[in-house]
Design a protein around this motif. Structure first.
Motif: not given
Lengths: 344, 175
Positions: A229-231, A248-250, A282-284, A287-288
């Protein structure tokens, strides 16, 4: 949660046509063409104009002849060739026939690269256009050299990962190759003077599968997206040494795709040197977009400053490529969407 | 080429029909045994609420790949308490029959395929073995929740044949 974003993500175009899940989207670096690929085994090419605002229309649909999903596509730096990566383990190289005028030529398969034992997941061209890299569930990364007349010679089969390799990406300037794997690591490769490709670094830190990689336009950083879940942002701290300087979380679920573009020029959010914009999804279904900048007092290991500048929920799927202020995404719904970022 | 408008958008109904067609095109057979009570595709925009019992109903009659005359429910591989439902997220835990069960990935895959076909696309589905119930818990979970691996597995005709056999009786009503 109320965040004031400096940018809004607006839908510009919705491109319906694939009969099944769309896996990847890629902008031609030279011509106004957008390519998408799908489980329906086709590649769709959309032509677009951007003046005064972006309009997209189907240019052609290529029934590739792959016997399974087309998972990845990559344009050569010249914009002239397109490579397809398929679950049928093969790679296709496509070029447009010379027609009477630019608009008439059909896209034809000029070469099929065989060798992988199981599904091919990703293909990528080096900045010079000389090399093509591919990777597969067979755990290998292949480097091919492109010769005239679409003749591709295998220069190396790299068996460094212990699991399925999900993505390959070339440095924007130098001939450094990165690969991302189900084994949770990223590996970096160089071509040795004695003409063998070898792995010179393994980047560990992600807690699960690494799905996607994106090099910073200036070549000093690498971004990776993971099932954790991170970058992660990796910084070059020495010629052959890269270290994670930022996480980066988000995202609430697996991050499938990350892309790093120049972003819009102008003032930076925090007064440093602009490093560009990172977009991820991603799966959620979210777009961030983050703006990154090099702080004025930066040191060898200091992380870039970052600001989340835009977020959109339920976009539908997996993103790729930031082209100035346009982002393209494709999803399980088979639809390709083009978005633009506008200042709020 | 003169652009006349800024936005090209597809009409919603077309999109939804295409999606339904697309879902069918993935599969070798139509899921003919589905009756009305398991249809969650509505024509309007209102999402249908769903609960753990309904999810359990969808998966209870999947056949065990090794013991074809037994269902996952009969073998206590799946149960209603092992299904967790949130507005758009479903977690299904299953208990393999033995800790070294080589069929675990196949069982997990059959659950995933059943839910993929029966549920609207807005549901995110996670499938895991019950913690402590399998020697290679992490490895099995990782494969079952890797979207790409699942998709590739479903393009393997031999594997799909086995899955279809396990899914033959899923629409069957309880006794």
């Amino acid at each position: 949660m109320d965040i004031d974003f400096s940018q809004k993500i607006l839908l510009v175009s919705e491109l319906v046509g694939h009969d099944d899940r769309a896996w990847h989207v890629s902008w031609n670096p030279v011509k106004p063409l957008l390519a998408t690929c799908s489980t329906d085994k086709s590649v769709r090419l959309y032509a677009y104009t951007t003046d005064p605002s972006p309009i997209f229309a189907l240019h052609t649909s290529i029934p590739t002849g792959h016997s399974k999903t087309v998972r990845g596509i990559a344009w050569s730096p010249s914009g002239y060739s397109l490579a397809t990566a398929s679950f049928d383990a093969n790679i296709g190289i496509w070029q447009r026939e010379e027609g009477d005028d630019e608009a008439e030529g059909e896209w034809e398969c000029v070469s099929i690269l065989e060798g992988h034992e199981t599904e091919c997941k990703s293909v990528a061209w080096s900045a010079s256009g000389i090399y093509l890299a591919s990777c597969s569930r067979d755990k290998t990364v292949w480097v091919w050299e492109a010769h005239p007349d679409a003749d591709f010679e295998c220069m190396g089969v790299l068996m460094e990962h212990s699991q399925d390799v999900k993505c390959v990406a070339w440095h924007p300037i130098e001939e450094i190759l990165a690969s991302a794997s189900y084994d949770d690591t990223i590996k970096l490769y160089l071509d040795d003077p004695s003409e063998d490709w070898f792995c010179f670094a393994t980047l560990t830190g992600h807690a699960s599968t690494v799905w996607s990689l994106a090099w910073a336009p200036n070549g000093r950083y690498l971004a990776s997206a993971s099932d954790d879940r991170t970058i992660r942002i990796w910084k070059r701290i020495a010629e052959h040494q890269w270290e994670c300087v930022l996480v980066l979380e988000g995202h609430d679920r697996t991050v499938y795709s990350v892309t790093w573009g120049i972003g819009k020029s102008g003032e930076t959010e925090k007064g440093g040197e602009p490093l560009g914009w990172i977009a991820s999804t991603g799966s959620d279904g979210r777009i961030n977009v983050w703006a990154l900048e090099e702080p004025r007092d930066s040191t060898v290991r200091s992380p870039p400053k970052f600001t989340l500048i835009a977020r959109l929920e339920d976009a539908h799927g997996a993103t790729t490529k930031g082209y100035e202020h346009l982002i393209a995404t494709v999803g399980d719904d088979g639809i390709a969407k083009v978005w633009k970022l506008v200042s709020t | 080429l003169q652009p006349k408008s800024d936005i090209i958008a597809s009409a919603r109904p077309t999109t939804r029909r295409r999606t339904a067609q697309a879902r069918q095109s993935l599969w070798l057979l139509n899921d003919e045994d589905d009756d009305d009570s398991t249809t969650y595709h509505t024509d309007d925009d209102e999402p249908e609420p769903i609960d753990a019992d309904e999810i359990f109903d969808l998966i209870r009659f999947i056949s065990d790949p090794e013991h074809r005359s037994m269902t996952l429910e009969q073998l206590a591989v799946v149960s209603a308490p092992q299904v967790t439902v949130a507005p758009s997220h479903i977690l299904v835990e299953f208990t393999p029959t033995v800790p070294h069960c080589g069929m675990s990935t196949l069982i997990g895959l059959s659950i995933r395929v059943r839910l993929l076909r029966a549920l609207p696309t807005r549901f995110k589905v996670d499938i895991r073995v019950k913690p402590g119930s399998h020697q290679s818990e992490h490895a099995v979970n990782k494969q079952l929740n890797d979207k790409e691996r699942v998709a590739a597995a479903l393009e393997n005709p031999a594997l799909v044949d086995v899955l279809e056999t396990c899914l033959e009786n899923v629409g069957r009503r309880g006794l």
